[in-house]
Design a protein around this motif. Structure first.
Motif, short mmCIF file in Angstrom:
data_model
loop_
_atom_site.label_atom_id
_atom_site.label_comp_id
_atom_site.label_asym_id
_atom_site.label_seq_id
_atom_site.Cartn_x
_atom_site.Cartn_y
_atom_site.Cartn_z
N GLY B 12 30.98 118.14 12.32
CA GLY B 12 30.28 119.22 13.11
C GLY B 12 30.73 119.16 14.84
O GLY B 12 30.50 119.95 15.76
N THR B 13 31.34 117.98 15.54
CA THR B 13 31.30 118.50 16.84
C THR B 13 32.64 117.60 17.17
O THR B 13 33.11 116.16 17.11
CB THR B 13 30.23 117.80 17.75
OG1 THR B 13 28.67 118.00 16.81
CG2 THR B 13 30.12 118.45 19.07
N ALA B 14 33.21 119.09 18.06
CA ALA B 14 34.66 118.10 18.26
C ALA B 14 33.98 117.32 19.98
O ALA B 14 33.53 117.98 20.12
CB ALA B 14 35.82 118.95 18.80
N LYS B 15 34.79 116.42 20.81
CA LYS B 15 34.55 115.37 21.36
C LYS B 15 35.77 115.50 22.15
O LYS B 15 36.89 115.07 21.51
CB LYS B 15 34.16 113.71 20.98
CG LYS B 15 32.87 114.40 19.93
CD LYS B 15 32.14 112.69 19.95
CE LYS B 15 30.78 112.59 19.45
NZ LYS B 15 30.25 113.22 19.00
N VAL B 16 35.63 114.91 23.29
CA VAL B 16 36.65 114.69 24.56
C VAL B 16 36.16 113.41 24.57
O VAL B 16 35.16 112.83 25.40
CB VAL B 16 36.85 115.49 25.47
CG1 VAL B 16 35.48 115.68 26.74
CG2 VAL B 16 38.24 115.27 26.00
N GLN B 17 37.77 112.14 24.77
CA GLN B 17 37.25 110.89 25.67
C GLN B 17 38.03 111.20 27.42
O GLN B 17 39.08 111.46 27.27
CB GLN B 17 37.85 109.99 24.80
CG GLN B 17 37.42 108.39 25.10
CD GLN B 17 37.78 107.60 24.82
OE1 GLN B 17 38.90 107.35 24.61
NE2 GLN B 17 36.70 106.43 24.74
N ILE B 18 36.82 110.80 28.43
CA ILE B 18 37.20 111.28 29.47
C ILE B 18 37.11 109.78 30.34
O ILE B 18 35.66 109.29 29.84
CB ILE B 18 36.70 112.02 30.37
CG1 ILE B 18 36.93 113.29 29.65
CG2 ILE B 18 37.06 111.89 31.55
CD1 ILE B 18 38.32 114.40 29.93
N SER B 131 34.45 104.62 34.55
CA SER B 131 33.55 105.24 33.35
C SER B 131 34.15 105.76 32.14
O SER B 131 34.78 106.99 32.54
CB SER B 131 32.52 106.00 33.65
OG SER B 131 32.19 106.97 33.32
N THR B 132 34.01 105.64 31.16
CA THR B 132 34.93 105.80 30.03
C THR B 132 34.03 106.54 28.85
O THR B 132 32.86 105.20 28.36
CB THR B 132 35.48 104.73 29.02
OG1 THR B 132 36.38 104.23 30.31
CG2 THR B 132 36.83 105.28 28.52
N ARG B 133 33.67 107.33 28.97
CA ARG B 133 32.74 108.00 27.89
C ARG B 133 33.56 108.88 27.01
O ARG B 133 34.42 110.23 27.22
CB ARG B 133 32.30 109.14 28.79
CG ARG B 133 31.05 107.82 29.29
CD ARG B 133 29.83 108.54 29.32
NE ARG B 133 28.47 107.43 29.96
CZ ARG B 133 27.11 107.72 30.27
NH1 ARG B 133 26.74 109.06 28.90
NH2 ARG B 133 26.02 107.21 30.36
N TRP B 134 32.25 109.45 25.76
CA TRP B 134 32.98 110.68 24.88
C TRP B 134 32.01 111.18 25.02
O TRP B 134 30.73 111.00 25.67
CB TRP B 134 32.74 109.57 23.26
CG TRP B 134 34.43 109.60 22.61
CD1 TRP B 134 34.03 108.16 22.75
CD2 TRP B 134 35.27 109.72 22.46
NE1 TRP B 134 34.95 107.59 22.23
CE2 TRP B 134 35.98 108.91 21.47
CE3 TRP B 134 35.59 111.47 22.04
CZ2 TRP B 134 37.14 109.13 21.54
CZ3 TRP B 134 37.22 111.35 21.28
CH2 TRP B 134 37.54 110.16 20.64
N TYR B 135 32.13 112.65 25.11
CA TYR B 135 31.55 114.30 25.30
C TYR B 135 31.89 114.92 24.59
O TYR B 135 32.79 115.32 23.95
CB TYR B 135 32.27 114.55 26.98
CG TYR B 135 32.25 113.64 28.09
CD1 TYR B 135 30.63 113.74 29.14
CD2 TYR B 135 32.91 112.77 28.40
CE1 TYR B 135 30.53 113.13 29.82
CE2 TYR B 135 32.66 111.44 29.29
CZ TYR B 135 31.76 112.34 30.02
OH TYR B 135 31.56 111.37 31.50
N ASN B 136 30.59 115.40 23.92
CA ASN B 136 30.72 116.55 22.90
C ASN B 136 30.87 117.57 23.19
O ASN B 136 30.32 117.37 24.76
CB ASN B 136 29.15 117.31 22.31
CG ASN B 136 28.47 115.95 21.78
OD1 ASN B 136 29.46 115.17 21.11
ND2 ASN B 136 27.34 115.18 22.02
N LEU B 137 32.16 118.62 22.90
CA LEU B 137 32.76 119.77 23.48
C LEU B 137 31.82 121.21 22.60
O LEU B 137 31.35 120.91 20.92
CB LEU B 137 33.69 120.26 23.05
CG LEU B 137 34.88 119.03 24.03
CD1 LEU B 137 36.23 119.10 22.21
CD2 LEU B 137 35.05 119.65 25.08
#
Lengths: 149, 149
Positions: B12-18, B131-137
């Protein structure tokens, strides 16, 4: 209306302060729209009313995802302190993005949004602890200018 | 190309890890684009190349604010591990928003962005900690559909 730009820390960017909390027991996500600062950075005209539109995206068909604060007379700082509740499971919430827009409403009730922030809820915690933060708002006029370049 | 949707957590959601880190000594902001997951949620066509565009907004005239990863062949998970450095003071950085877009590039080098995330840097810390996190796109096609409603 006088815009106070003494606060050098805030010059250049409008900000919104939002608190969020997930209530695991009742499967409810609370969004508290606290306040705006440095609203003048969004190129506001005089004599407008300003409201904040909050959307939990992508929208679920089964529950409300769009909320609006009451409109307040434009000023450089605006305190709302309004809370909205979205019914949603924690796994579903982690796929959502909170979109926060600052909008003006004119006398014919037309809404124009001046700027916004996007807050990914991918790592929102279910502990019931409240997270309170300031978020920078990106001006849409600035973005349109950039896209034309 | 086969899209693997076994990971129900990601459906359901693409995510990017930054990952982000501010180096106070050298006044440099490091943005590490790690990876994408569930790219198929952005309605990708086959045989495309996917790159990630990162912008530190609003742009300063004096330094680079726009960065792009190399393009990779489309797949449901893509690992970039590319780092970009922006020269900026910490007070200035706190007024910025990081815009992350997932874009395809076709054979005539035209770029089309499929979705993105916005990360406010208002509360970015200067300690040098990463700070390392996943963000929804958010999908742009979805947003366009919503705007038409």
């Amino acid at each position: 209306m006088v815009f106070d730009s003494d606060d050098t820390e805030a010059v250049g960017t409008a900000k919104v302060q939002i608190a969020m909390r997930y209530d695991d027991k009742n499967k409810q996500f609370a969004i508290l729209v606290i306040q705006l600062s440095n609203v003048s950075a969004l190129l506001l005209q005089q004599d407008q009313k300003v409201s904040i539109r909050v959307a939990v995206l992508p929208c679920s068909d089964s529950s409300s995802c769009l909320f609006r604060t009451r409109p307040l007379d434009a000023a450089d700082s605006l305190v709302y302190n309004e809370v909205f509740w979205a019914s949603i499971s924690h796994p579903a919430l982690r796929h959502k993005t909170l979109r926060v827009d600052v909008c003006t409403v004119d006398k014919s009730h037309l809404e124009e949004c001046l700027g916004g922030a996007q807050i990914s809820l991918a790592e929102i915690c279910r502990s019931g602890e409240k997270s309170t933060r300031w978020y920078n708002l990106l001006s849409y006029k600035y973005q349109q200018k950039q896209n034309r370049k």
